[in-house]
Design an enzyme around this catalytic site. Structure first.
Site, PDB file in Angstrom:
ATOM      1  N   LYS A 181       0.978  -1.132  -0.216  1.00 30.10           N
ATOM      2  CA  LYS A 181      -0.088  -0.053   0.040  1.00 30.10           C
ATOM      3  C   LYS A 181       1.015   1.208  -0.004  1.00 30.10           C
ATOM      4  CE  LYS A 181      -1.878   3.011   2.138  1.00 30.10           C
ATOM      5  NZ  LYS A 181      -1.741   4.442   1.823  1.00 30.10           N
ATOM      6  N   GLU A 256       8.680   1.616  11.457  1.00 36.86           N
ATOM      7  CA  GLU A 256       9.900   2.359  10.991  1.00 36.86           C
ATOM      8  C   GLU A 256       9.358   3.885  10.918  1.00 36.86           C
ATOM      9  OE1 GLU A 256      12.636   1.417  11.007  1.00 36.86           O
ATOM     10  OE2 GLU A 256      12.459  -0.667  10.716  1.00 36.86           O
ATOM     11  N   CYS A 290      13.615  10.124   7.340  1.00 37.73           N
ATOM     12  CA  CYS A 290      13.588  10.065   8.659  1.00 37.73           C
ATOM     13  C   CYS A 290      14.759   9.942   9.560  1.00 37.73           C
ATOM     14  CB  CYS A 290      12.835   8.714   8.765  1.00 37.73           C
ATOM     15  SG  CYS A 290      13.876   7.337   8.072  1.00 37.73           S
ATOM     16  N   GLU A 389      10.140  16.678  15.258  1.00 36.24           N
ATOM     17  CA  GLU A 389      10.441  16.435  13.752  1.00 36.24           C
ATOM     18  C   GLU A 389       9.829  17.474  12.779  1.00 36.24           C
ATOM     19  OE1 GLU A 389       8.724  12.793  11.724  1.00 36.24           O
ATOM     20  OE2 GLU A 389      11.226  12.158  11.029  1.00 36.24           O
TER      21      GLU A 389
HETATM   22  P1  NAD Z   1       2.216   8.705   7.401  1.00 36.47           P
HETATM   23  O1  NAD Z   1       2.243   8.116   8.632  1.00 36.47           O
HETATM   24  O2  NAD Z   1       1.135   9.968   7.457  1.00 36.47           O
HETATM   25  O3  NAD Z   1       1.672   7.920   6.448  1.00 36.47           O
HETATM   26  C1  NAD Z   1       2.455   6.642   6.130  1.00 36.47           C
HETATM   27  C2  NAD Z   1       1.537   5.633   5.357  1.00 36.47           C
HETATM   28  O4  NAD Z   1       0.607   5.370   6.149  1.00 36.47           O
HETATM   29  C3  NAD Z   1       0.878   6.337   4.114  1.00 36.47           C
HETATM   30  O5  NAD Z   1       0.906   5.111   3.129  1.00 36.47           O
HETATM   31  C4  NAD Z   1      -0.479   6.494   4.642  1.00 36.47           C
HETATM   32  O6  NAD Z   1      -1.392   6.223   3.757  1.00 36.47           O
HETATM   33  C5  NAD Z   1      -0.615   5.367   5.821  1.00 36.47           C
HETATM   34  N1  NAD Z   1      -1.656   5.731   6.798  1.00 36.47           N
HETATM   35  C6  NAD Z   1      -1.937   7.184   7.120  1.00 36.47           C
HETATM   36  N2  NAD Z   1      -3.019   6.935   8.029  1.00 36.47           N
HETATM   37  C7  NAD Z   1      -3.038   5.702   8.382  1.00 36.47           C
HETATM   38  C8  NAD Z   1      -3.817   4.687   9.298  1.00 36.47           C
HETATM   39  N3  NAD Z   1      -4.524   5.404  10.159  1.00 36.47           N
HETATM   40  N4  NAD Z   1      -3.946   3.495   9.096  1.00 36.47           N
HETATM   41  C9  NAD Z   1      -3.208   2.874   8.097  1.00 36.47           C
HETATM   42  N5  NAD Z   1      -2.192   3.529   7.413  1.00 36.47           N
HETATM   43  C10 NAD Z   1      -2.222   4.882   7.363  1.00 36.47           C
HETATM   44  O7  NAD Z   1       3.590   9.121   7.427  1.00 36.47           O
HETATM   45  P2  NAD Z   1       4.049  10.006   5.931  1.00 36.47           P
HETATM   46  O8  NAD Z   1       3.850  11.342   6.007  1.00 36.47           O
HETATM   47  O9  NAD Z   1       3.894   9.245   4.767  1.00 36.47           O
HETATM   48  O10 NAD Z   1       5.828   9.981   6.063  1.00 36.47           O
HETATM   49  C11 NAD Z   1       6.487  10.863   6.920  1.00 36.47           C
HETATM   50  C12 NAD Z   1       6.878  10.077   8.174  1.00 36.47           C
HETATM   51  O11 NAD Z   1       7.459   9.064   7.926  1.00 36.47           O
HETATM   52  C13 NAD Z   1       7.908  11.057   8.906  1.00 36.47           C
HETATM   53  O12 NAD Z   1       7.608  10.899  10.385  1.00 36.47           O
HETATM   54  C14 NAD Z   1       9.161  10.160   8.661  1.00 36.47           C
HETATM   55  O13 NAD Z   1      10.057  10.331  10.028  1.00 36.47           O
HETATM   56  C15 NAD Z   1       8.555   8.572   8.910  1.00 36.47           C
HETATM   57  N6  NAD Z   1       9.568   7.742   8.168  1.00 36.47           N
HETATM   58  C16 NAD Z   1      10.276   6.938   8.861  1.00 36.47           C
HETATM   59  C17 NAD Z   1      11.065   5.882   8.164  1.00 36.47           C
HETATM   60  C18 NAD Z   1      11.850   5.076   8.890  1.00 36.47           C
HETATM   61  O14 NAD Z   1      12.378   3.935   8.427  1.00 36.47           O
HETATM   62  N7  NAD Z   1      12.055   5.075  10.330  1.00 36.47           N
HETATM   63  C19 NAD Z   1      11.367   6.178   6.842  1.00 36.47           C
HETATM   64  C20 NAD Z   1      10.796   7.044   6.011  1.00 36.47           C
HETATM   65  C21 NAD Z   1       9.686   8.048   6.702  1.00 36.47           C
END
Ligand code: NAD
Length: 487
Positions: A181, A256, A290, A389
């Site tokens: 997804k 992650e 991240c 962040e």
């Molecule tokens: P997000 O949490 O908004 O979304 C991530 C994914 O989760 C998307 O595919 C989204 O559609 C889905 N999602 C959103 N709400 C959901 C729910 N209620 N249930 C299930 N799925 C849901 O994050 P983002 O804005 O896409 O990414 C940015 C964040 O990701 C930052 O905080 C960053 O630090 C983190 N990140 C972490 C890593 C790591 O490996 N630690 C890597 C990349 C990004």
């Protein structure tokens, strides 16, 4: 087969059971190009409950044969897929770039990471055989690494291709079926993979792609027949996923999540090296990484020299900003208007008593979501810009006196993803590396990862690890078989 997508011909169907199909839901996603804010498509499928159920049915049906497939056959499929991803690198990277805005070099890095994850895990298929214990006590003990069944990967927009490799590679290598997804902001590169999945030889139902937003992710996280969700994204969503997993079928989760990673620069460091790594770390992918080193702590003896060079480096980075479609561009726009406004908000509030704006802070151009690399100095350690962040090209720099003081400040956070220490004293480097509360530490480097070593965070930055053998463990469960030899 060579993919031939363009902005006028984008992939817009779900990939279920090895076929491109229309979504059964009438809801659609709109996707924009961050370089100018233009609409790319307003008819990208948002998979609903029925779509998820059809995909889970197909995956369940495919699972028994897939998990029993011979190691070399399965390895061949994963390796072929890696070859196809590389063969179609330009097309896949372009489909990512048009909605993420990251320039060609980042796309190439991501394609390489994705392909390498498939190959690395494919190589493990016949080397992850389990354990056995001898029968001297009358019982022969065998431990098998069993796949979990139907698994899902929910990935973010900031690494839309690399994160696929990190999750799908080990999931599929260990004999699970996998539903991907992608983020609603970057769906196209994932959808394009369907053609390659089929061509590589994955049987129907083994590797599927459902586009959607958080509602689709929630359907996966709470599904009673999905046995594992590997998630990369924000801490807030990660917590919801863990809750949904617990409230449904106690599915396994890997999380992650976010970071606010410190880089500690001591007086005795190699100055050029410290400046290069810390400036690159916060500007790669426009700071939307991240594990970016976003807190830079510099010891007082070197502080003035460091800050002068760091400011110069960040100003030079501003000159690398440009149209991501231009091959010479190194830094693109932020992903969309919402992210742009969010980061701008931090910068505006930061100037109201949280610290001193030393470099940047302004929008670049008048269209698209470009922002200058930005540095705050003299920050209040309790302030928002120091503690939260930001997920943009914004760092905070702070002076320190003693190792003890700075380790206390470095660890005084609920994040724990990455940390860096810059010094030429090996004893100090190793002592500090061991004192950091974080999943990963760089010595004389920072914000770096390898496919063979565990990737992930401590505290609220995550749960579990990707990469290395840890990724395979996260997609399997040990099963103990005890044989009574005296019977
Ligand atoms: P997000 O949490 O908004 O979304 C991530 C994914 O989760 C998307 O595919 C989204 O559609 C889905 N999602 C959103 N709400 C959901 C729910 N209620 N249930 C299930 N799925 C849901 O994050 P983002 O804005 O896409 O990414 C940015 C964040 O990701 C930052 O905080 C960053 O630090 C983190 N990140 C972490 C890593 C790591 O490996 N630690 C890597 C990349 C990004």
């Amino acid at each position: 087969m060579t993919l031939s997508y363009s902005t006028k011909n984008l992939p817009k169907q779900l990939f279920i059971n090895n076929e491109y199909v229309d979504s059964k839901s009438s809801k659609k996603l709109s996707v924009y190009n961050p370089k100018d804010g233009s609409l790319l498509a307003d008819d990208v499928p948002l998979a609903g409950e029925q779509d998820v159920d059809v995909a889970v049915d197909a995956a369940e049906k495919a699972f028994p044969a897939w998990k029993k497939m011979s190691a070399n056959q399965r390895r061949g499929i994963l390796n072929r897929f890696a070859d196809l991803v590389e063969k179609n690198a330009d097309s896949i990277a372009q489909l990512s770039r048009i909605s993420l805005g990251a320039p060609a070099a980042f796309g190439a890095f991501e394609i390489g990471l994705c392909a390498e994850c498939f190959r690395y895990n494919a190589g493990f298929i016949d080397k992850f055989g389990g354990e056995s214990w001898p029968q001297e006590d009358g019982f022969l003990k065998i431990v098998r690494n069993e796949p979990l069944g139907v698994t899902a990967g929910i990935v973010p927009w900031n690494g839309p291709i690399g994160t696929i490799g990190l999750k799908a590679g080990p999931a599929l290598a260990t004999g699970n079926c996998f539903i991907l997804k992608p983020s609603e902001k970057t769906p196209f590169s994932s959808l394009a993979l369907g053609t390659l999945i089929k061509e590589a030889g994955f049987p129907p139902g083994v590797f599927q792609v459902l586009t959607g937003d958080g509602s689709t992710g929630a359907l996966l996280a709470s599904h009673m027949r999905i046995r594992k969700v590997s998630f990369t994204g924000s801490i807030a969503t990660g917590k919801k996923i863990q809750e949904m997993a617990a409230k449904s079928n106690l599915k396994r989760v890997t999380l992650e999540l976010g970071g606010k990673s410190p880089a500690v620069v001591f007086d005795d460091c190699n100055l050029e090296n410290a400046v290069t790594w810390t400036a690159n770390a916060i500007t790669a992918n426009t700071g939307q990484v991240c594990f970016a080193a976003s807190r830079v702590y510099v010891q007082e003896g070197i502080y003035d020299k460091f800050i002068e060079k760091y400011k110069e480096a960040m100003k030079a980075k501003a000159k690398e900003i440009g149209d991501p479609d231009d091959k010479s561009t190194n830094i693109g726009p932020l992903v969309d208007e919402a992210q742009f406004k969010r980061v701008q908000g931090f910068i505006e509030r930061g100037q109201q008593g949280q610290g001193t704006l030393a470099v940047g802070g302004k929008r670049v151009g008048d269209k698209g979501f470009y922002l200058e690399p930005t540095v705050f100095t003299d920050v209040d350690p309790k302030s928002e810009i120091h503690c939260e962040e930001i997920f943009g090209p914004v760092s905070v720099v702070k002076k320190f006196k003693t190792e003890e003081e700075i380790m206390q400040l470095s660890n005084n956070t609920n994040f724990g993803l990455m940390a860096g220490v810059f010094t030429q004293d090996i004893n100090k480097a190793l002592r500090v590396a061991s004192d950091f509360d974080s999943g990963m530490v760089g010595i004389n480097c920072v914000s770096i990862m390898f496919t063979m070593t565990p990737f992930g965070g401590s505290k609220e930055s995550g749960l579990g690890r990707e990469c290395g053998v840890h990724a395979l463990r996260a997609f399997t469960e040990p099963k103990t078989i005890m044989i009574n030899m005296s019977y």
